[in-house]
Design a protein around this motif. Structure first.
Motif, PDB file in Angstrom:
ATOM      1  N   THR A  12       3.874   5.229   6.813  1.00 52.15           N
ATOM      2  CA  THR A  12       4.535   4.093   6.164  1.00 52.15           C
ATOM      3  C   THR A  12       5.642   3.530   7.048  1.00 52.15           C
ATOM      4  N   ILE A  13       6.562   4.399   7.429  1.00 53.91           N
ATOM      5  CA  ILE A  13       7.611   3.990   8.363  1.00 53.91           C
ATOM      6  C   ILE A  13       7.514   4.918   9.567  1.00 53.91           C
ATOM      7  N   PRO A  14       7.094   4.407  10.697  1.00 53.06           N
ATOM      8  CA  PRO A  14       6.967   3.010  11.111  1.00 53.06           C
ATOM      9  C   PRO A  14       5.558   2.405  11.041  1.00 53.06           C
ATOM     10  N   GLY A  15       4.519   3.222  10.809  1.00 53.52           N
ATOM     11  CA  GLY A  15       3.138   2.757  10.980  1.00 53.52           C
ATOM     12  C   GLY A  15       2.788   1.481  10.245  1.00 53.52           C
ATOM     13  N   LEU A  16       2.854   1.534   8.919  1.00 54.59           N
ATOM     14  CA  LEU A  16       2.455   0.373   8.114  1.00 54.59           C
ATOM     15  C   LEU A  16       3.393  -0.811   8.341  1.00 54.59           C
ATOM     16  N   GLY A  17       4.701  -0.522   8.493  1.00 52.06           N
ATOM     17  CA  GLY A  17       5.665  -1.586   8.735  1.00 52.06           C
ATOM     18  C   GLY A  17       5.307  -2.401   9.971  1.00 52.06           C
ATOM     19  N   LEU A  18       4.960  -1.715  11.061  1.00 51.54           N
ATOM     20  CA  LEU A  18       4.589  -2.413  12.297  1.00 51.54           C
ATOM     21  C   LEU A  18       3.214  -3.070  12.183  1.00 51.54           C
ATOM     22  N   PHE A  19       2.278  -2.376  11.532  1.00 53.31           N
ATOM     23  CA  PHE A  19       0.916  -2.930  11.361  1.00 53.31           C
ATOM     24  C   PHE A  19       0.967  -4.258  10.618  1.00 53.31           C
ATOM     25  N   TYR A  20       1.673  -4.281   9.495  1.00 50.79           N
ATOM     26  CA  TYR A  20       1.818  -5.526   8.736  1.00 50.79           C
ATOM     27  C   TYR A  20       2.758  -6.504   9.442  1.00 50.79           C
ATOM     28  N   GLY A  21       3.844  -5.971  10.025  1.00 55.37           N
ATOM     29  CA  GLY A  21       4.833  -6.833  10.667  1.00 55.37           C
ATOM     30  C   GLY A  21       4.247  -7.668  11.794  1.00 55.37           C
ATOM     31  N   GLY A  22       3.286  -7.107  12.520  1.00 59.03           N
ATOM     32  CA  GLY A  22       2.665  -7.857  13.612  1.00 59.03           C
ATOM     33  C   GLY A  22       1.726  -8.952  13.149  1.00 59.03           C
ATOM     34  N   MET A  23       1.231  -8.828  11.903  1.00 63.55           N
ATOM     35  CA  MET A  23       0.216  -9.782  11.418  1.00 63.55           C
ATOM     36  C   MET A  23       0.794 -10.992  10.699  1.00 63.55           C
ATOM     37  N   VAL A  24       2.081 -10.913  10.304  1.00 70.16           N
ATOM     38  CA  VAL A  24       2.686 -12.080   9.647  1.00 70.16           C
ATOM     39  C   VAL A  24       3.260 -13.012  10.710  1.00 70.16           C
ATOM     40  N   ARG A  25       3.751 -14.175  10.259  1.00 73.50           N
ATOM     41  CA  ARG A  25       4.397 -15.080  11.204  1.00 73.50           C
ATOM     42  C   ARG A  25       5.812 -14.598  11.513  1.00 73.50           C
ATOM     43  N   LYS A  26       6.319 -15.016  12.663  1.00 77.38           N
ATOM     44  CA  LYS A  26       7.575 -14.476  13.175  1.00 77.38           C
ATOM     45  C   LYS A  26       8.728 -14.625  12.177  1.00 77.38           C
ATOM     46  N   PHE A 307     -14.248 -16.339  -3.139  1.00 72.47           N
ATOM     47  CA  PHE A 307     -13.406 -16.426  -4.329  1.00 72.47           C
ATOM     48  C   PHE A 307     -12.073 -17.135  -4.077  1.00 72.47           C
ATOM     49  N   SER A 308     -11.820 -17.482  -2.828  1.00 72.44           N
ATOM     50  CA  SER A 308     -10.687 -18.325  -2.467  1.00 72.44           C
ATOM     51  C   SER A 308      -9.333 -17.792  -2.936  1.00 72.44           C
ATOM     52  N   TYR A 309      -9.100 -16.491  -2.760  1.00 71.94           N
ATOM     53  CA  TYR A 309      -7.779 -15.922  -3.049  1.00 71.94           C
ATOM     54  C   TYR A 309      -7.080 -15.658  -1.715  1.00 71.94           C
ATOM     55  N   ASP A 310      -5.766 -15.654  -1.721  1.00 74.63           N
ATOM     56  CA  ASP A 310      -5.001 -15.490  -0.482  1.00 74.63           C
ATOM     57  C   ASP A 310      -4.443 -14.070  -0.386  1.00 74.63           C
ATOM     58  N   ASP A 311      -5.295 -13.153   0.021  1.00 75.23           N
ATOM     59  CA  ASP A 311      -4.894 -11.770   0.291  1.00 75.23           C
ATOM     60  C   ASP A 311      -4.404 -11.760   1.739  1.00 75.23           C
ATOM     61  N   ALA A 312      -3.086 -11.967   1.917  1.00 77.94           N
ATOM     62  CA  ALA A 312      -2.531 -12.341   3.223  1.00 77.94           C
ATOM     63  C   ALA A 312      -2.963 -11.417   4.356  1.00 77.94           C
ATOM     64  N   LEU A 313      -2.828 -10.115   4.170  1.00 77.75           N
ATOM     65  CA  LEU A 313      -3.123  -9.164   5.246  1.00 77.75           C
ATOM     66  C   LEU A 313      -4.289  -8.251   4.876  1.00 77.75           C
ATOM     67  N   ASP A 314      -5.135  -8.729   3.977  1.00 70.56           N
ATOM     68  CA  ASP A 314      -6.387  -8.060   3.606  1.00 70.56           C
ATOM     69  C   ASP A 314      -6.208  -6.680   2.994  1.00 70.56           C
ATOM     70  N   CYS A 315      -5.278  -6.586   2.060  1.00 68.54           N
ATOM     71  CA  CYS A 315      -5.077  -5.338   1.324  1.00 68.54           C
ATOM     72  C   CYS A 315      -6.322  -5.004   0.494  1.00 68.54           C
ATOM     73  N   PHE A 316      -6.844  -5.995  -0.234  1.00 68.08           N
ATOM     74  CA  PHE A 316      -8.024  -5.748  -1.069  1.00 68.08           C
ATOM     75  C   PHE A 316      -9.266  -5.522  -0.202  1.00 68.08           C
ATOM     76  N   GLY A 317      -9.455  -6.385   0.794  1.00 67.12           N
ATOM     77  CA  GLY A 317     -10.657  -6.307   1.632  1.00 67.12           C
ATOM     78  C   GLY A 317     -10.789  -4.991   2.368  1.00 67.12           C
ATOM     79  N   VAL A 318      -9.672  -4.431   2.832  1.00 66.75           N
ATOM     80  CA  VAL A 318      -9.719  -3.176   3.579  1.00 66.75           C
ATOM     81  C   VAL A 318      -9.565  -1.971   2.651  1.00 66.75           C
ATOM     82  N   HIS A 319      -8.545  -1.996   1.786  1.00 69.58           N
ATOM     83  CA  HIS A 319      -8.232  -0.776   1.026  1.00 69.58           C
ATOM     84  C   HIS A 319      -9.090  -0.602  -0.228  1.00 69.58           C
ATOM     85  N   ALA A 320      -9.233  -1.652  -1.030  1.00 69.68           N
ATOM     86  CA  ALA A 320     -10.064  -1.503  -2.230  1.00 69.68           C
ATOM     87  C   ALA A 320     -11.536  -1.341  -1.858  1.00 69.68           C
ATOM     88  N   LEU A 321     -12.041  -2.234  -1.004  1.00 61.25           N
ATOM     89  CA  LEU A 321     -13.465  -2.133  -0.643  1.00 61.25           C
ATOM     90  C   LEU A 321     -13.741  -0.866   0.161  1.00 61.25           C
TER      91      LEU A 321
END
Length: 404
Positions: A12-26, A307-321
């Protein structure tokens, strides 16, 4: 077990923080990494005060008791009086160590949800949502699957349906992914989107997740033995296969393999092997890896467009599926010699049905309760930042800081 605790916290810290942090806009990096850090602090407090007792103590088949509130009366020595750890899943380690281990799972699960609502949720609303979700969704579901008297617990002889979930396919990943989808639906689409601002951060984050996952999966054996070794082996195989599969699919369909793509594929493989890791062998790991690479790629592209939903960093697509793929295939490829339960391939089709029941129950309960929590928070606090704040960036508006 102490090493596994440290590895899972690193996820979670630092792994997920950096993984998500790199994928959003600055302009939203600070808010994204702050979310992982704040969730770690909040969930630690809640787990010590309430959710450990609700999730892992005996009570009813649906929720645990309150006898460990504020962690009172935890056993300091498993040898004292021959009592042992009160949880059948951790009979050989001190309760304090088991609490720390499960605490790191309780931390990363809601932190994953942030991938769905990134770049547009109020920080205050996020804290309320994560806190309530940890109590009303995570604690009951963890009790169902891992509690000593849970309705789905494989260690409970009186369980209604025995669901195999070695390290958190249902409890962690389907749980987080479905909640993420509900957040994405309730919040609506972002005003504007852009490409990942720093793929190197995402690469570092994904690498830390991969390394940390050995604590997640192998540590869930709660003993150093054959099952822990097999969990580690299949975790490595499935992750590599899923990442390579995602890369090939993306290359074939889009003409170029991307860093963010192969990193996402690796996480999909890690997710999918999680429920299966102590129950399947290398052959199952290959199959699960391929399935995760293909299904999660489709979930992050085709399903999201459909389905046109905005799953910004693909939480559903990767984790649920990924969690669903892994949980269901556990029922197919489980090897009795490794985990004590046979799957479909060894003549036990009933286990696949059990896995289906577990997945469906978690999906529905999580979706309904998450929506109720979001609705209440929206009523009193409001879920989403204003359009102006969203355009300006959450870092400056919410935290008074920017990444230079």
């Amino acid at each position: 077990m102490l090493t596994s605790v440290a590895l899972v916290l690193m996820m979670t810290i630092p792994g997920l923080g950096l993984f998500y942090g790199g994928m959003v806009r600055k302009k939203n990096v600070g808010d994204t990494v702050m979310t992982s850090f704040a969730v770690t602090c909040l969930v630690t407090i809640l787990f010590a005060v309430l959710t450990y007792s609700l999730a892992f103590r005996a009570g009813t088949p649906f929720i645990g008791g309150l006898d460990r509130m504020f962690l009172k009366d935890i056993l300091s020595d498993i040898g004292k009086g021959g009592i042992g750890n009160p949880n059948p899943l951790a009979a050989t380690i001190p309760e304090s160590v088991y609490i720390c281990f499960q605490m790191t799972f309780a931390i990363i699960t809601p932190a994953l949800i942030a991938g769905a609502f990134a770049e547009r949720m109020k920080f205050s609303a996020m804290l309320w949502f994560i806190g309530l979700w940890a109590i009303f969704v995570y604690a009951p579901i963890a009790h169902w699957v891992w509690g000593p008297d849970g309705i789905f617990s494989a260690g409970n002889d009186a369980a209604y349906v025995k669901v195999l979930d070695f390290a958190g396919g249902t409890v962690v990943h389907i749980n987080a992914g479905v909640a993420g989808l509900m957040c994405a639906i309730m919040l609506g689409k972002r005003v504007e989107t852009g490409p990942a601002h720093n793929m190197v951060l995402t690469f570092i984050g994904a690498s830390l997740l991969w390394v940390g996952w050995f604590g997640f999966n192998a540590g869930s054996a709660v003993t150093a033995g054959m099952q822990a070794g097999m969990a580690m082996l299949v975790t490595q195989i499935a992750t590599a296969v899923a990442a390579f599969t995602w890369m090939l699919v993306e290359w074939a369909l889009k003409g170029k393999p991307t860093v963010v793509g192969i990193c996402s594929g690796a996480v999909a493989g890690l997710v999918a092997i999680t429920p299966a890791s102590g129950f399947v062998g290398p052959v199952g790991a290959f199959a699960i890896g391929i399935a995760a690479g293909v299904c999660c790629y489709w979930g992050c592209t085709g399903l999201k467009r459909l389905f046109s939903y905005d799953d910004a960093l693909d939480c559903f697509g990767v984790h649920a599926l990924g969690g669903i793929v892994g949980a269901l295939l556990t029922g197919v490829f489980a090897v009795e010699q490794y985990g004590g339960t046979a799957g479909v391939l060894e003549g036990n089709p009933g286990q696949f049905l059990n896995q289906c029941i577990g997945v469906a129950t978690v999906f529905v309960y999580d979706a309904v309760v998450s929506l109720i929590i979001l609705f209440v928070i929206n009523l009193f606090v409001g879920l989403r930042v204003t359009r102006d704040i969203e355009r300006e960036g959450l870092d400056l508006a919410l935290h008074g800081e920017v990444v230079q």
